[in-house]
Design a protein around this motif. Structure first.
Motif, PDB file in Angstrom:
ATOM      1  N   LEU A 205       0.844  -1.193   0.000  1.00 57.23           N
ATOM      2  CA  LEU A 205       0.000   0.000   0.000  1.00 57.23           C
ATOM      3  C   LEU A 205       0.881   1.245   0.000  1.00 57.23           C
ATOM      4  O   LEU A 205       2.090   1.178   0.235  1.00 57.23           O
ATOM      5  CB  LEU A 205      -0.900   0.011   1.230  1.00 57.23           C
ATOM      6  CG  LEU A 205      -1.924  -1.123   1.331  1.00 57.23           C
ATOM      7  CD1 LEU A 205      -2.878  -0.857   2.475  1.00 57.23           C
ATOM      8  CD2 LEU A 205      -2.694  -1.275   0.028  1.00 57.23           C
ATOM      9  N   ARG A 206       0.255   2.381  -0.226  1.00 58.81           N
ATOM     10  CA  ARG A 206       1.063   3.597  -0.254  1.00 58.81           C
ATOM     11  C   ARG A 206       1.603   3.885   1.146  1.00 58.81           C
ATOM     12  O   ARG A 206       0.984   3.584   2.147  1.00 58.81           O
ATOM     13  CB  ARG A 206       0.243   4.763  -0.802  1.00 58.81           C
ATOM     14  CG  ARG A 206      -1.016   5.056  -0.029  1.00 58.81           C
ATOM     15  CD  ARG A 206      -1.762   6.227  -0.657  1.00 58.81           C
ATOM     16  NE  ARG A 206      -2.634   6.812   0.342  1.00 58.81           N
ATOM     17  CZ  ARG A 206      -2.242   7.703   1.239  1.00 58.81           C
ATOM     18  NH1 ARG A 206      -1.006   8.150   1.226  1.00 58.81           N
ATOM     19  NH2 ARG A 206      -3.084   8.166   2.148  1.00 58.81           N
ATOM     20  N   ARG A 207       2.801   4.463   1.150  1.00 57.36           N
ATOM     21  CA  ARG A 207       3.510   4.820   2.370  1.00 57.36           C
ATOM     22  C   ARG A 207       3.869   3.600   3.226  1.00 57.36           C
ATOM     23  O   ARG A 207       4.098   3.726   4.431  1.00 57.36           O
ATOM     24  CB  ARG A 207       2.707   5.814   3.228  1.00 57.36           C
ATOM     25  CG  ARG A 207       2.545   7.167   2.545  1.00 57.36           C
ATOM     26  CD  ARG A 207       2.184   8.258   3.518  1.00 57.36           C
ATOM     27  NE  ARG A 207       3.212   8.435   4.533  1.00 57.36           N
ATOM     28  CZ  ARG A 207       4.363   9.054   4.343  1.00 57.36           C
ATOM     29  NH1 ARG A 207       4.667   9.526   3.153  1.00 57.36           N
ATOM     30  NH2 ARG A 207       5.237   9.164   5.314  1.00 57.36           N
ATOM     31  N   SER A 208       3.943   2.431   2.602  1.00 57.83           N
ATOM     32  CA  SER A 208       4.365   1.277   3.380  1.00 57.83           C
ATOM     33  C   SER A 208       5.886   1.199   3.470  1.00 57.83           C
ATOM     34  O   SER A 208       6.411   0.564   4.374  1.00 57.83           O
ATOM     35  CB  SER A 208       3.814  -0.010   2.760  1.00 57.83           C
ATOM     36  OG  SER A 208       4.105  -0.056   1.381  1.00 57.83           O
ATOM     37  N   GLY A 209       6.576   1.862   2.557  1.00 54.87           N
ATOM     38  CA  GLY A 209       8.035   1.899   2.651  1.00 54.87           C
ATOM     39  C   GLY A 209       8.769   1.266   1.481  1.00 54.87           C
ATOM     40  O   GLY A 209       9.953   0.985   1.562  1.00 54.87           O
TER      41      GLY A 209
ATOM     42  N   ARG B  56       4.582   6.604 -10.578  1.00 57.64           N
ATOM     43  CA  ARG B  56       4.519   5.605 -11.650  1.00 57.64           C
ATOM     44  C   ARG B  56       5.507   4.494 -11.293  1.00 57.64           C
ATOM     45  O   ARG B  56       6.436   4.711 -10.537  1.00 57.64           O
ATOM     46  CB  ARG B  56       4.954   6.231 -12.981  1.00 57.64           C
ATOM     47  CG  ARG B  56       3.997   7.258 -13.538  1.00 57.64           C
ATOM     48  CD  ARG B  56       4.570   7.950 -14.785  1.00 57.64           C
ATOM     49  NE  ARG B  56       5.744   8.748 -14.505  1.00 57.64           N
ATOM     50  CZ  ARG B  56       6.970   8.441 -14.899  1.00 57.64           C
ATOM     51  NH1 ARG B  56       7.190   7.350 -15.598  1.00 57.64           N
ATOM     52  NH2 ARG B  56       7.994   9.221 -14.602  1.00 57.64           N
ATOM     53  N   THR B  57       5.305   3.356 -11.908  1.00 58.15           N
ATOM     54  CA  THR B  57       6.228   2.257 -11.653  1.00 58.15           C
ATOM     55  C   THR B  57       7.604   2.599 -12.193  1.00 58.15           C
ATOM     56  O   THR B  57       7.748   2.979 -13.346  1.00 58.15           O
ATOM     57  CB  THR B  57       5.726   0.981 -12.356  1.00 58.15           C
ATOM     58  OG1 THR B  57       4.400   0.715 -11.916  1.00 58.15           O
ATOM     59  CG2 THR B  57       6.612  -0.198 -12.010  1.00 58.15           C
ATOM     60  N   VAL B  58       8.604   2.459 -11.343  1.00 60.04           N
ATOM     61  CA  VAL B  58       9.972   2.741 -11.751  1.00 60.04           C
ATOM     62  C   VAL B  58      10.752   1.438 -11.753  1.00 60.04           C
ATOM     63  O   VAL B  58      10.697   0.672 -10.795  1.00 60.04           O
ATOM     64  CB  VAL B  58      10.647   3.738 -10.785  1.00 60.04           C
ATOM     65  CG1 VAL B  58      12.016   4.115 -11.301  1.00 60.04           C
ATOM     66  CG2 VAL B  58       9.785   4.974 -10.604  1.00 60.04           C
TER      67      VAL B  58
ATOM     68  N   CYS C 205       6.612   0.006  -7.456  1.00 62.07           N
ATOM     69  CA  CYS C 205       5.287   0.421  -7.927  1.00 62.07           C
ATOM     70  C   CYS C 205       4.607   1.413  -6.997  1.00 62.07           C
ATOM     71  O   CYS C 205       4.858   1.405  -5.797  1.00 62.07           O
ATOM     72  CB  CYS C 205       4.380  -0.805  -8.049  1.00 62.07           C
ATOM     73  SG  CYS C 205       5.034  -2.035  -9.171  1.00 62.07           S
ATOM     74  N   PRO C 206       3.740   2.225  -7.529  1.00 62.05           N
ATOM     75  CA  PRO C 206       2.955   3.106  -6.642  1.00 62.05           C
ATOM     76  C   PRO C 206       2.008   2.277  -5.785  1.00 62.05           C
ATOM     77  O   PRO C 206       1.717   1.128  -6.088  1.00 62.05           O
ATOM     78  CB  PRO C 206       2.181   4.000  -7.611  1.00 62.05           C
ATOM     79  CG  PRO C 206       2.370   3.440  -8.946  1.00 62.05           C
ATOM     80  CD  PRO C 206       3.495   2.478  -8.944  1.00 62.05           C
ATOM     81  N   GLY C 207       1.511   2.889  -4.724  1.00 63.86           N
ATOM     82  CA  GLY C 207       0.756   2.132  -3.733  1.00 63.86           C
ATOM     83  C   GLY C 207      -0.578   1.608  -4.215  1.00 63.86           C
ATOM     84  O   GLY C 207      -1.097   0.616  -3.716  1.00 63.86           O
TER      85      GLY C 207
END
Lengths: 325, 542
Positions: free
Chosen positions: B22-26, B51-53, B68-70
């Motif tokens: 999830l977002r901000r999970s690290g 975006r996916t890097v 990947c984004p969250g």
């Protein structure tokens, strides 16, 4: 001395008690004065007076405890929080302390640390310069030395190395003998560290005069270049080595020593044979460590170690002399 | 190769790791700290990933990490799960709600359909935020809830991408993993037997992240048994208590010897490596003196040292289909040393002569040269298995990374804290304590290229002088593949200080065999993926 929460006890914990920077978060406020007797160079005892910075204590130091606090002082280290919102109040207290100091211990050296520089927004140098000017003005005629520091990088080691350097009377003699060792090893540089704190005591200055060593061999009359502006290496110096290497070495070794203590081992010595240089860090006397940095690729670390072993006796002698006062 | 490698646009087949959560999970912090040398404190300032890097990193195997984004889901991923070898799912340890687990289970279901052999690594992250008891409790809870949810789920959820409806998928597994395929394991069996899932308690502020990701990397390394065997042999012959092969910049350990890895020892070695890395960043590099030092590793200078090898023809270019039983000497003294070479017959002939020339070591010393028989058997095993892969193509590409003459090394000596008071360094007693000896085993190309002025020019001289013909041949190969970096691997050996001081030469000599073995394995790994090295044309064999 310094305002409450400016970082005095944390510094002491990091440099003299060998705790890692992360553990300083757990330190509480210092109540009144905490006295610490620190054994430095074995026979030299540093009497550290960590003065609690809360207003009530400060007022007491300047009034009832005035003569107790400010008599027989060798060095006053005043710490300012770089992010303080009460600079004027801090400066006022500082002025009062400075007055008391000049009254009772006029010979004392004064060092000012602008601490917690890691919290300062970039560019740090402008902010540091501004603070430096302010404290310079507040100091009037008194000769001061200003450093920008943080417990999270090597800058604190630089400041404290300079501070203790003023307490070592025979630095020049040590310097001379380090030069002899350097010549024997065909070394570019030889550095002498204190064993527990790993502060730099002396270095061999070879053919070059490096600004870093200049500040270490400082008399209180010099205002050393702040750590947040990089001091340009002297143009005569062919080596042009990293200007912060001494303090960075102190920081790295201290951090590793702490890692070792967690597995109940003690760091003893190290040697490095890198692409760029060869170095041997080994104990010299029971209170000092020596680091020999060599660039000549034909020199083996074993040869350097042998030289160090042979130099030990002389340095033990020297140390006996230097603290004999 | 057990993992399916999809060739990316540059033709390099990298092992792909999918970093989800999830977002901000690290996730981005993990990727930056491990592979971009960011300090944990700096991660505070990282922006959200939009975006996916895809980050590439070359260690023992070439990696591609997809950060990947969250909010990414199985549908929005854009590629089938079958391209990935590992999925790392990051969960914030404080998040005891359903959302991360639901997302995780969605991906597990997709894996069940499209990539049942996907390694699943779950990082219960940000462990530093909680106290010890809470930490363990939350970890246990998250573990339990994932398992419970997996039991409850039915895999025939309607909103999953079915491979039949997605014609762009052309993975070899897809046809075999259709939901209605008779060969397909049913869900329960999949969870119980096939699903390779591991939970790790991690934090960027201590070594737990490195330990966890090291294990992830090891699971992806096919040649792990060979590497382990190399280290075991080294350990046995050098009286070492522990040996690690670390990837230097990331401080992940690629292999260790077979003895169990003790957390405290690992942390100590990791910290030692951090210190070595810091010193290696030019702290004492001299503008005037250092470039001269670098000439130590100049291949040009070594041609004069090896008259006995002049009879061996210079290395055929990588396009040649075979290499005559060539050894990998790095100095003249090693021409008699048993080395792994491609033709086992060549080795045995060499090793027989080397046995007689090696001075007999005293029976009490166990730090003799590596027994040639065991090493050549390892070598033959190495050559046998992966060797079958490249020869199937008509154009066999052999990668042989040239050896340097000088590799950085060093040692850190430790003493036990409680030294007996009667001990003094001048007494005849052996020094107590441990020494951590380290040797650079493979050099990342950049370290050689950095001294570009000196080294590359001399290399090109070597090129022109020795390999004119081979250069012509190599240039005819279409340069479709991009450069593939040699990893920077460091061998860390824990020895009793007494052994290091008295048997140092032998211990260091044994490292050379390890180095050759590791380099060969690295080269074979890259070879098997259909890559070619450009710019690192193996020059002369010394």
């Amino acid at each position: 001395m310094g305002a409450s929460g400016s970082g005095k006890t944390s510094m002491r914990s990091l440099i003299f008690s060998n705790n890692p920077a992360s553990s300083t978060a757990r330190l509480g406020a210092t109540i009144d004065v905490e006295q610490n007797h620190v054994r430095f160079l074995g026979d030299l005892i540093l009497n550290l007076w960590d003065c609690g910075g809360q207003d009530a204590f400060m007022d007491s130091y300047l009034t009832t405890q005035r003569s107790t606090i400010f008599q027989h002082v060798g060095v006053m280290i005043y710490v300012f929080d770089a992010e303080t919102r009460e600079m004027n109040k801090d400066l006022e207290y500082y002025r009062d302390c400075l007055d008391s100091l000049t009254q009772y211990s006029p010979e004392a050296a004064v060092f000012l640390l602008v601490h917690k520089m890691d919290l300062v927004q970039e560019p740090k140098t402008t902010m540091f310069e501004k603070k430096r000017e302010e404290v310079q003005k507040a100091s009037g005629d008194v000769i001061i030395t200003v450093f920008g520091t943080s417990i999270y990088d090597e800058s604190l080691y630089r400041a404290w190395s300079s501070i203790v350097h003023t307490l070592i009377p025979n630095a020049a003699v040590l310097n001379k003998h380090l030069n002899i060792v350097a010549a024997a090893c065909s070394a570019t540089e030889v550095i002498l560290f204190e064993r527990t704190t790993f502060l730099v005591i002396a270095t061999s200055t070879s053919s070059s005069s490096l600004p870093a060593s200049a500040s270490i061999a400082s008399s209180p009359s010099s205002i050393s270049s702040p750590t947040y502006t990089s001091s340009p290496p002297s143009p005569l110096d062919p080596h042009q080595m990293h200007p912060k290497r001494y303090e960075r070495t102190s920081e790295l070794i201290k951090a590793f020593k702490w890692s070792c203590s967690r597995v109940r081992e003690e760091f003893h010595s190290l040697e490095l044979d890198m692409y760029d240089f060869t170095a041997v860090l080994d104990e010299m006397t029971r209170n000092t460590y020596v680091m020999v940095v060599v660039h000549d690729p034909t020199i083996e670390t074993a040869a350097i170690r042998l030289n160090i072993r042979m130099a030990r006796k002389k340095f033990e002698e020297l140390q006996g002399d230097s603290i004999g006062t | 190769m057990s993992h399916y490698h999809q060739l990316d646009s540059s033709g390099v087949s990298r092992t792909k790791i999918l970093l989800l959560g999830l977002r901000r999970s690290g996730k981005t912090s993990i990727q930056q700290v491990l592979f971009n040398s960011m300090t944990p404190k700096e991660t505070f300032y990282l922006d959200a990933t939009m975006r996916t890097v895809k980050h590439t990193y070359d260690t023992i195997i070439p990696l591609e990490i997809w950060d990947c984004p969250g909010n990414i889901t199985v549908e929005t991923l854009g590629v089938p799960l079958s391209v990935f070898s590992t999925l790392v799912f990051v969960i914030d340890i404080r998040d005891l709600y359903n959302q991360p687990i639901s997302r995780l289970v969605e991906f597990i279901i997709a894996a069940y359909h499209h990539n049942p052999s996907l390694n699943l690594e779950i990082f219960v992250h940000k462990a530093e935020k909680l106290q010890e008891d809470e930490k363990i409790e939350n970890f246990r809870q998250i573990n339990e809830r994932v398992m419970d949810r997996l039991m409850d789920v039915s895999p025939s959820l309607p909103n999953l991408p079915n491979s039949s409806s997605n014609p762009s998928l052309n993975t070899p597994n897809s046809s075999g993993t259709q939901m209605n395929s008779p060969n397909h394991l049913d869900w329960q069996d999949f969870i119980d037997q096939q699903l390779l899932m591991n939970f790790h308690l991690t934090s960027i502020f201590d070594h737990s992240l490195h330990q966890a990701f090291s294990k992830v990397l090891q699971r992806l390394t096919d040649s792990l048994p060979y590497l382990e065997e190399l280290l075991n042999i080294y350990c046995a012959n050098s009286q070492a208590s522990k040996v690690f092969l670390f990837d230097a910049p990331s401080r992940l350990y690629v292999t260790s010897d077979a003895s169990p890895v003790d957390g405290a020892t690992h942390n100590l070695c990791c910290d030692n490596l951090a210190m070595i890395n810091a010193f290696g960043m030019g702290l004492y590099s001299s503008a005037s003196a250092s470039p001269v030092r670098r000439r130590r590793g100049n291949p040009e200078s070594c041609t004069n040292h090896n008259p006995d090898l002049s009879s061996i023809p210079p290395t055929p270019p990588p396009s040649a289909t075979s290499v005559n039983g060539k050894s990998f000497p790095s100095s003249s003294s090693l021409s008699t040393h048993p080395t792994p070479s491609r033709k086992s017959t060549g080795t045995s002939a060499k090793s027989k002569s080397s046995d007689s020339s090696v001075p007999a070591s005293t029976p009490s010393s166990s730090t003799s040269f590596l027994p040639s028989s065991s090493l050549s058997s390892t070598a033959t095993t190495i050559t046998k298995t992966p060797g079958s892969v490249p020869t199937s193509t008509s154009q066999t590409i052999r990668i042989q990374t040239p050896q340097d003459l000088f590799y950085p090394c060093g040692a850190t000596s430790l003493q036990p804290s409680s030294l007996p008071p009667s001990y003094s360094s001048s007494s005849g007693l052996p020094m107590p304590g441990t020494t951590i000896m380290w040797h650079l085993v493979t050099t990342g190309e950049t370290s050689l290229n950095e001294e570009a002025g000196l080294i590359s020019s001399s290399r090109s001289d070597c090129d022109s002088r020795m390999n004119k013909s081979s250069l012509n041949v190599t240039s005819s190969i279409s340069p479709a593949f991009t450069t593939f970096k040699n990893p920077t691997l460091i061998l860390l050996v824990l020895l009793p200080t007494a052994v290091w001081e008295s048997r140092r030469g032998l211990v260091e000599l044994n490292v050379i065999a390890v180095r050759e073995g590791v380099q060969e394995i690295v080269d074979l790994e890259r070879e098997g993926r259909g890559t070619r090295v450009i710019g690192d044309v193996p020059l002369l064999r010394r």
